[in-house]
Design a protein around this motif. Sequence first.
Motif, PDB file in Angstrom:
ATOM      1  N   TYR A  35       0.837  -1.192   0.000  1.00 35.62           N
ATOM      2  CA  TYR A  35       0.000   0.000   0.000  1.00 35.62           C
ATOM      3  C   TYR A  35       0.876   1.248   0.000  1.00 35.62           C
ATOM      4  O   TYR A  35       2.000   1.236   0.497  1.00 35.62           O
ATOM      5  CB  TYR A  35      -0.879   0.059   1.249  1.00 35.62           C
ATOM      6  N   GLU A  42      -6.212   8.232   2.453  1.00 36.69           N
ATOM      7  CA  GLU A  42      -6.501   6.808   2.571  1.00 36.69           C
ATOM      8  C   GLU A  42      -5.364   5.970   1.990  1.00 36.69           C
ATOM      9  O   GLU A  42      -4.542   6.455   1.223  1.00 36.69           O
ATOM     10  CB  GLU A  42      -7.817   6.456   1.856  1.00 36.69           C
ATOM     11  N   LEU A  43      -5.344   4.693   2.356  1.00 36.01           N
ATOM     12  CA  LEU A  43      -4.378   3.762   1.796  1.00 36.01           C
ATOM     13  C   LEU A  43      -4.785   3.409   0.361  1.00 36.01           C
ATOM     14  O   LEU A  43      -5.960   3.171   0.079  1.00 36.01           O
ATOM     15  CB  LEU A  43      -4.309   2.481   2.618  1.00 36.01           C
ATOM     16  N   TYR A  50      -1.628 -13.517  -4.218  1.00 33.04           N
ATOM     17  CA  TYR A  50      -2.414 -14.590  -3.600  1.00 33.04           C
ATOM     18  C   TYR A  50      -1.502 -15.642  -2.964  1.00 33.04           C
ATOM     19  O   TYR A  50      -1.930 -16.396  -2.089  1.00 33.04           O
ATOM     20  CB  TYR A  50      -3.276 -15.290  -4.646  1.00 33.04           C
ATOM     21  N   LEU A  97      -7.910 -13.235   1.827  1.00 34.44           N
ATOM     22  CA  LEU A  97      -7.800 -12.045   1.000  1.00 34.44           C
ATOM     23  C   LEU A  97      -8.659 -10.917   1.562  1.00 34.44           C
ATOM     24  O   LEU A  97      -9.880 -11.062   1.722  1.00 34.44           O
ATOM     25  CB  LEU A  97      -8.207 -12.375  -0.438  1.00 34.44           C
ATOM     26  N   GLY A  98      -8.015  -9.804   1.884  1.00 36.58           N
ATOM     27  CA  GLY A  98      -8.711  -8.618   2.363  1.00 36.58           C
ATOM     28  C   GLY A  98      -9.101  -8.645   3.823  1.00 36.58           C
ATOM     29  O   GLY A  98      -9.594  -7.654   4.358  1.00 36.58           O
TER      30      GLY A  98
ATOM     31  N   SER B  32     -17.815  -7.083   4.741  1.00 32.53           N
ATOM     32  CA  SER B  32     -17.016  -7.126   5.965  1.00 32.53           C
ATOM     33  C   SER B  32     -16.460  -5.741   6.237  1.00 32.53           C
ATOM     34  O   SER B  32     -16.097  -5.023   5.296  1.00 32.53           O
ATOM     35  CB  SER B  32     -15.867  -8.132   5.830  1.00 32.53           C
ATOM     36  N   PHE B  34     -14.007  -3.208   8.882  1.00 33.27           N
ATOM     37  CA  PHE B  34     -12.855  -3.261   9.776  1.00 33.27           C
ATOM     38  C   PHE B  34     -12.530  -1.865  10.286  1.00 33.27           C
ATOM     39  O   PHE B  34     -12.662  -0.874   9.572  1.00 33.27           O
ATOM     40  CB  PHE B  34     -11.636  -3.820   9.024  1.00 33.27           C
ATOM     41  N   LEU B  92     -14.691  -4.337   2.920  1.00 35.12           N
ATOM     42  CA  LEU B  92     -14.303  -5.383   1.978  1.00 35.12           C
ATOM     43  C   LEU B  92     -15.427  -5.596   0.977  1.00 35.12           C
ATOM     44  O   LEU B  92     -16.573  -5.857   1.358  1.00 35.12           O
ATOM     45  CB  LEU B  92     -14.016  -6.686   2.719  1.00 35.12           C
ATOM     46  N   ASN B  97     -12.798  -8.388  -6.246  1.00 35.19           N
ATOM     47  CA  ASN B  97     -11.694  -9.289  -5.973  1.00 35.19           C
ATOM     48  C   ASN B  97     -11.304  -9.292  -4.493  1.00 35.19           C
ATOM     49  O   ASN B  97     -10.135  -9.460  -4.167  1.00 35.19           O
ATOM     50  CB  ASN B  97     -10.483  -8.890  -6.811  1.00 35.19           C
ATOM     51  N   TYR B  98     -12.292  -9.092  -3.640  1.00 36.16           N
ATOM     52  CA  TYR B  98     -12.076  -9.119  -2.188  1.00 36.16           C
ATOM     53  C   TYR B  98     -11.056  -8.075  -1.755  1.00 36.16           C
ATOM     54  O   TYR B  98     -10.235  -8.335  -0.881  1.00 36.16           O
ATOM     55  CB  TYR B  98     -11.627 -10.505  -1.734  1.00 36.16           C
ATOM     56  N   GLN B  99     -11.111  -6.893  -2.361  1.00 35.56           N
ATOM     57  CA  GLN B  99     -10.165  -5.853  -1.966  1.00 35.56           C
ATOM     58  C   GLN B  99     -10.808  -4.885  -0.993  1.00 35.56           C
ATOM     59  O   GLN B  99     -12.021  -4.651  -1.014  1.00 35.56           O
ATOM     60  CB  GLN B  99      -9.658  -5.110  -3.194  1.00 35.56           C
ATOM     61  N   LEU B 100      -9.970  -4.342  -0.138  1.00 37.33           N
ATOM     62  CA  LEU B 100     -10.417  -3.387   0.858  1.00 37.33           C
ATOM     63  C   LEU B 100     -10.479  -1.986   0.259  1.00 37.33           C
ATOM     64  O   LEU B 100      -9.579  -1.576  -0.471  1.00 37.33           O
ATOM     65  CB  LEU B 100      -9.452  -3.359   2.040  1.00 37.33           C
ATOM     66  N   TRP B 102     -10.597   1.844   1.651  1.00 36.28           N
ATOM     67  CA  TRP B 102     -10.239   2.519   2.897  1.00 36.28           C
ATOM     68  C   TRP B 102     -10.805   3.936   2.956  1.00 36.28           C
ATOM     69  O   TRP B 102     -10.839   4.648   1.945  1.00 36.28           O
ATOM     70  CB  TRP B 102      -8.723   2.616   3.024  1.00 36.28           C
TER      71      TRP B 102
END
Lengths: 112, 112
Positions: A35, A42-43, A50, A97-98, B32, B34, B92, B97-100, B102
């Motif tokens: 990141y 933000e990041l 993977y 993942l994530g 999800s 966080f 999430l 593609n299950y990316q966060l 932020w």
Amino acid sequence: EADIYQTPRYLVIGTGKKITLECSQTMGHDKMYWYQQDPGMELHLIHYSYGVNSTEKGDLSSESTVSRIRTEHFPLTLESARPSHTSQYLCASSEFLGEKLFFGSGTQLSVL
Amino acid sequence: QKEVEQNSGPLSVPEGAIASLNCTYSDRGSQSFFWYRQYSGKSPELIMFIYSNGDKEDGRFTAQLNKASQYVSLLIRDSQPSDSATYLCAVLLMDSNYQLIWGAGTKLIIKP
């Protein structure tokens, strides 16, 4: 103790230089991430993996490349550093993942 | 555009009071959620996660999720000066593609 390590902690370098930021983890995680974070922002995901021999580009590839030859090692390379690359670079890993990322201490890069 | 919004603050709270941090997200496909804490000059550290509507408590921290209204919040009870940090919300997205994604974070200051 399981951990994630980044080196160097700080790096000041001139424009045009090739640099590699190191990231290693002993967490046993398959998923790893790079990141970029600027102050108060933000990041942004640069690259992720993977697992071994898997690399993917994030939203902000920033002219960098990564490799994943070993599970525990995920280095980031800038072929030709520019002042716009000045930022904090954070490496992270996770089991899924994530989910529930663990971060290294970061590399603060300054390109003059 | 998929976004996560947080009030940048700073949010100033007296020691011993309840600190309430809020986060809204735009994508209804979010699954999800966080909360990460980031001390100045340090890396983010996961402190809470929540998957289902309602409240989740862990010590002095409570995460609250309302998917219908698309917001997630973090309550910190009996705030301590050591809670002074920037709190990052991350969401999430399973269809990315299950990316966060932020938020930019809320800076919290606990005044003794």
